[in-house]
Design a protein around this motif. Structure first.
Motif, PDB file in Angstrom:
ATOM      1  N   VAL A 111       0.830  -1.204   0.000  1.00 12.54           N
ATOM      2  CA  VAL A 111       0.000   0.000   0.000  1.00 12.54           C
ATOM      3  C   VAL A 111       0.865   1.255   0.000  1.00 12.54           C
ATOM      4  N   PHE A 112       1.898   1.269   0.848  1.00 15.78           N
ATOM      5  CA  PHE A 112       2.734   2.468   0.936  1.00 15.78           C
ATOM      6  C   PHE A 112       3.545   2.682  -0.330  1.00 15.78           C
ATOM      7  N   LEU A 113       4.108   1.627  -0.881  1.00 17.39           N
ATOM      8  CA  LEU A 113       4.904   1.777  -2.099  1.00 17.39           C
ATOM      9  C   LEU A 113       4.048   2.289  -3.255  1.00 17.39           C
ATOM     10  N   LYS A 114       2.817   1.810  -3.328  1.00 13.11           N
ATOM     11  CA  LYS A 114       1.907   2.291  -4.371  1.00 13.11           C
ATOM     12  C   LYS A 114       1.606   3.772  -4.165  1.00 13.11           C
ATOM     13  N   THR A 125       4.350  14.309  -7.268  1.00 11.23           N
ATOM     14  CA  THR A 125       3.170  15.167  -7.327  1.00 11.23           C
ATOM     15  C   THR A 125       3.190  16.177  -6.189  1.00 11.23           C
ATOM     16  N   PRO A 126       2.739  17.397  -6.423  1.00 12.12           N
ATOM     17  CA  PRO A 126       2.675  18.363  -5.322  1.00 12.12           C
ATOM     18  C   PRO A 126       1.776  17.893  -4.186  1.00 12.12           C
ATOM     19  N   VAL A 127       0.871  16.986  -4.485  1.00  7.09           N
ATOM     20  CA  VAL A 127      -0.033  16.461  -3.456  1.00  7.09           C
ATOM     21  C   VAL A 127       0.730  15.736  -2.355  1.00  7.09           C
ATOM     22  N   HIS A 128       1.893  15.189  -2.660  1.00  6.56           N
ATOM     23  CA  HIS A 128       2.664  14.521  -1.612  1.00  6.56           C
ATOM     24  C   HIS A 128       3.123  15.509  -0.545  1.00  6.56           C
ATOM     25  N   ASP A 129       3.496  16.711  -0.952  1.00  5.84           N
ATOM     26  CA  ASP A 129       3.825  17.756   0.034  1.00  5.84           C
ATOM     27  C   ASP A 129       2.572  18.195   0.784  1.00  5.84           C
ATOM     28  N   LEU A 130       1.569  18.563   0.025  1.00  2.44           N
ATOM     29  CA  LEU A 130       0.367  19.168   0.624  1.00  2.44           C
ATOM     30  C   LEU A 130      -0.366  18.209   1.550  1.00  2.44           C
ATOM     31  N   SER A 131      -0.509  16.962   1.136  1.00  4.80           N
ATOM     32  CA  SER A 131      -1.244  15.996   1.966  1.00  4.80           C
ATOM     33  C   SER A 131      -0.457  15.634   3.219  1.00  4.80           C
ATOM     34  N   SER A 132       0.867  15.678   3.139  1.00  2.00           N
ATOM     35  CA  SER A 132       1.685  15.376   4.324  1.00  2.00           C
ATOM     36  C   SER A 132       1.478  16.421   5.411  1.00  2.00           C
ATOM     37  N   LEU A 180      -5.851  19.015  -9.913  1.00  2.00           N
ATOM     38  CA  LEU A 180      -5.340  19.017  -8.543  1.00  2.00           C
ATOM     39  C   LEU A 180      -6.258  18.197  -7.645  1.00  2.00           C
ATOM     40  N   ILE A 181      -7.573  18.364  -7.811  1.00  2.00           N
ATOM     41  CA  ILE A 181      -8.533  17.577  -7.030  1.00  2.00           C
ATOM     42  C   ILE A 181      -8.380  16.098  -7.343  1.00  2.00           C
ATOM     43  N   GLU A 182      -8.241  15.772  -8.617  1.00  2.00           N
ATOM     44  CA  GLU A 182      -8.056  14.374  -9.017  1.00  2.00           C
ATOM     45  C   GLU A 182      -6.761  13.814  -8.429  1.00  2.00           C
ATOM     46  N   GLU A 183      -5.706  14.613  -8.493  1.00  2.00           N
ATOM     47  CA  GLU A 183      -4.422  14.192  -7.935  1.00  2.00           C
ATOM     48  C   GLU A 183      -4.552  13.886  -6.445  1.00  2.00           C
ATOM     49  N   TRP A 184      -5.338  14.710  -5.742  1.00  2.00           N
ATOM     50  CA  TRP A 184      -5.513  14.486  -4.307  1.00  2.00           C
ATOM     51  C   TRP A 184      -6.184  13.131  -4.049  1.00  2.00           C
ATOM     52  N   LYS A 185      -7.241  12.866  -4.778  1.00  2.16           N
ATOM     53  CA  LYS A 185      -7.953  11.604  -4.574  1.00  2.16           C
ATOM     54  C   LYS A 185      -7.065  10.395  -4.900  1.00  2.16           C
ATOM     55  N   LYS A 186      -6.197  10.548  -5.902  1.00  2.00           N
ATOM     56  CA  LYS A 186      -5.346   9.438  -6.340  1.00  2.00           C
ATOM     57  C   LYS A 186      -4.097   9.272  -5.484  1.00  2.00           C
ATOM     58  N   ASN A 187      -3.554  10.397  -4.966  1.00  3.44           N
ATOM     59  CA  ASN A 187      -2.203  10.351  -4.393  1.00  3.44           C
ATOM     60  C   ASN A 187      -2.075  10.807  -2.950  1.00  3.44           C
ATOM     61  N   ALA A 188      -3.162  11.274  -2.347  1.00  7.30           N
ATOM     62  CA  ALA A 188      -3.061  11.767  -0.971  1.00  7.30           C
ATOM     63  C   ALA A 188      -2.952  10.652   0.055  1.00  7.30           C
ATOM     64  N   LEU A 189      -3.078   9.405  -0.373  1.00  9.28           N
ATOM     65  CA  LEU A 189      -2.890   8.298   0.571  1.00  9.28           C
ATOM     66  C   LEU A 189      -1.483   8.347   1.170  1.00  9.28           C
ATOM     67  N   PHE A 190      -0.525   8.840   0.393  1.00  7.52           N
ATOM     68  CA  PHE A 190       0.826   9.016   0.945  1.00  7.52           C
ATOM     69  C   PHE A 190       0.788   9.915   2.171  1.00  7.52           C
ATOM     70  N   GLY A 191       0.108  11.040   2.067  1.00 10.79           N
ATOM     71  CA  GLY A 191       0.007  11.962   3.191  1.00 10.79           C
ATOM     72  C   GLY A 191      -0.801  11.397   4.340  1.00 10.79           C
ATOM     73  N   VAL A 192      -1.818  10.607   4.030  1.00 10.83           N
ATOM     74  CA  VAL A 192      -2.613   9.951   5.070  1.00 10.83           C
ATOM     75  C   VAL A 192      -1.722   9.046   5.915  1.00 10.83           C
ATOM     76  N   PHE A 231     -13.480  11.610   1.502  1.00  9.41           N
ATOM     77  CA  PHE A 231     -13.017  12.344   0.324  1.00  9.41           C
ATOM     78  C   PHE A 231     -12.704  11.420  -0.854  1.00  9.41           C
ATOM     79  N   GLY A 232     -12.784  10.129  -0.633  1.00  7.38           N
ATOM     80  CA  GLY A 232     -12.560   9.187  -1.722  1.00  7.38           C
ATOM     81  C   GLY A 232     -11.134   8.740  -1.909  1.00  7.38           C
ATOM     82  N   ILE A 233     -10.289   9.001  -0.918  1.00  6.07           N
ATOM     83  CA  ILE A 233      -8.893   8.549  -0.997  1.00  6.07           C
ATOM     84  C   ILE A 233      -8.816   7.048  -0.717  1.00  6.07           C
ATOM     85  N   LEU A 234      -9.582   6.601   0.243  1.00  5.00           N
ATOM     86  CA  LEU A 234      -9.720   5.176   0.547  1.00  5.00           C
ATOM     87  C   LEU A 234     -11.103   4.736   0.079  1.00  5.00           C
TER      88      LEU A 234
END
Length: 406
Positions: free
Chosen positions: A227-230, A276-283, A328-340, A402-405
């Motif tokens: 999960v984390f590597l993805k 993705t910038p979402v990795h910074d923002l979601s963290s 940006l919204i799509e990126e958040w849903k797809k990639n914010a799991l890293f920040g979670v 938010f649809g991340i999970l």
């Protein structure tokens, strides 16, 4: 950490290099031999002054050194941060200066003086504390004014490399080729900590009363590496240069006399990479915001995008063409799991007083197994705490909403 007998001599040598870099010939060096560990394991800090005897000006210097460790090689982390100050930021700064219509450039870092790569590893930069910059209380959630400023500054920072990539693709590739992803070399260590943290958070998810949340998180603890590597590996087209270690302890804030927030500086670029910038923002969002602010995520993303858009426009690029807000919204849903996942892990670091765990690095001779047991006991205590359970539950709930999970 330096041999105590050599600390003063070592610091004087570094301060002398600072004086030479600033072309100060007649100077007095004032090292402070009292070291201080950061809130992580990867740095040891000293300060000092270079006094210009001709002008009376005092240069306040912060010195970041690599600690001694038998378990972890910190040399790559320092090479990465040195590359940021010597290669990456100068290129982004030069790009901004090419566009005089840019009214609010990204300048939110301390002034860099000099550095030395391994094995004599150090980075000397401007000490921001005498200028009034301070660290936010890591145990507290960030309030809206801090979150808005953070998202604004990252909008400017990320926009710089987006613009470079748009206007000079070869230059962007040349610059990013110099960036080594040091985070990837630490994944085994990080994943082990995230697995422990997530299992601690999952204990507070109740199958009978929180069926949807339970169903969408129940398979993560036993598959955390996959999960984390993805979540970590980004293969989209909206990549840029990111901070990579985006949490409140890598930020310094300045306030007015009326205690109003005035400025922000970003520090610690050891985990610099492209993603993705979402990795910074979601963290920063999931490791810093409150449940109330989770519900205002779209508003904060609008703050970010306004800053991103204005920075791009100031350099002659249409933000809507290179990175539309909808993406940006799509990126958040797809990639914010890293920040979670990082948020759940970072609340361990944030809620645990650093004095309780940093003696582990202050004693390099402590047996490895003893360190592991001490750390395990501290984490077990943390996972049972009301503060940790409350904050991590809120993260998981929002990730589902938010649809991340899903």
């Amino acid at each position: 950490m330096c041999d105590p007998g050599n600390i003063k001599e070592n610091l004087n040598g570094i301060l002398k290099s600072v004086a030479e870099k600033l072309n100060i010939e007649n100077y007095e060096l004032v090292p402070d031999e009292t070291g201080n560990y950061g809130d992580g394991f990867a740095s040891h800090f000293y300060t000092g002054q270079v006094k210009n005897k001709d002008t009376g000006k005092i240069i306040n210097v912060a010195i970041k050194k690599s600690p001694s460790s038998k378990e972890v090689d910190f040399s790559g982390l320092f090479r990465s941060e040195i590359a940021f100050y010597k290669e990456v930021f100068p290129r982004l700064s030069s790009l901004q200066k090419e566009h005089p219509t840019l009214s609010k450039p990204f300048v939110n870092i301390p002034e860099y003086f000099c550095s030395q790569p391994p094995p004599l590893t150090y980075i000397a930069m401007e000490n921001l504390q005498p200028l009034g910059y301070t660290m936010y209380d890591k145990a507290k959630t960030l309030d809206p004014s801090h979150l808005k400023l953070i998202f604004t500054v990252y909008g400017r920072f990320h926009a710089c490399s987006f613009v470079l990539k748009e206007q000079n693709p070869e230059g962007y590739k040349e610059l990013t080729d110099k960036i080594v992803d040091e985070f990837s070399k630490l994944l085994n260590i990080v994943i082990a900590q995230i697995e422990s943290s997530f299992k601690g958070a999952f204990r507070n998810v109740h199958e009978e009363t929180e069926k949807d949340l339970y169903e969408k998180t129940k398979n993560i603890p036993d598959n955390i590496k996959e999960v984390f590597l993805k979540a970590y590996n980004y293969d989209g087209k909206f990549d840029c240069i990111i901070h990579g270690d985006c949490w409140s302890n890598n930020m310094l804030f300045k306030y007015t006399c009326e205690n109003e927030l005035e400025d922000l500086k970003l520090i610690d670029f050891q985990l610099l990479r492209t993603s993705t910038p979402v990795h910074d923002l979601s963290s920063i969002f999931y490791s810093g915001a409150s449940k109330k602010d989770f519900d205002k995520l779209t508003e904060y993303l609008q703050v970010y995008y306004k800053s991103f858009e204005e920075t791009c426009k100031g350099m002659g690029v249409d933000a809507h063409k290179i990175f539309p807000f909808e993406k940006l919204i799509e990126e958040w849903k797809k990639n914010a799991l890293f920040g979670v996942l990082m948020g759940i892990y970072l609340w361990n670091m944030k809620l645990l007083p650093k004095e309780r765990f940093q003696f582990l690095v202050k004693d390099p001779d402590m047996p490895k197994e003893k360190k592991k047991q001490i750390w395990k006991d501290m984490m077990e205590e943390m996972y049972r705490s009301e503060g940790y359970q409350e904050k991590t539950k809120a993260i998981l709930v929002h990730a589902v909403e938010f649809g991340i999970l899903d």
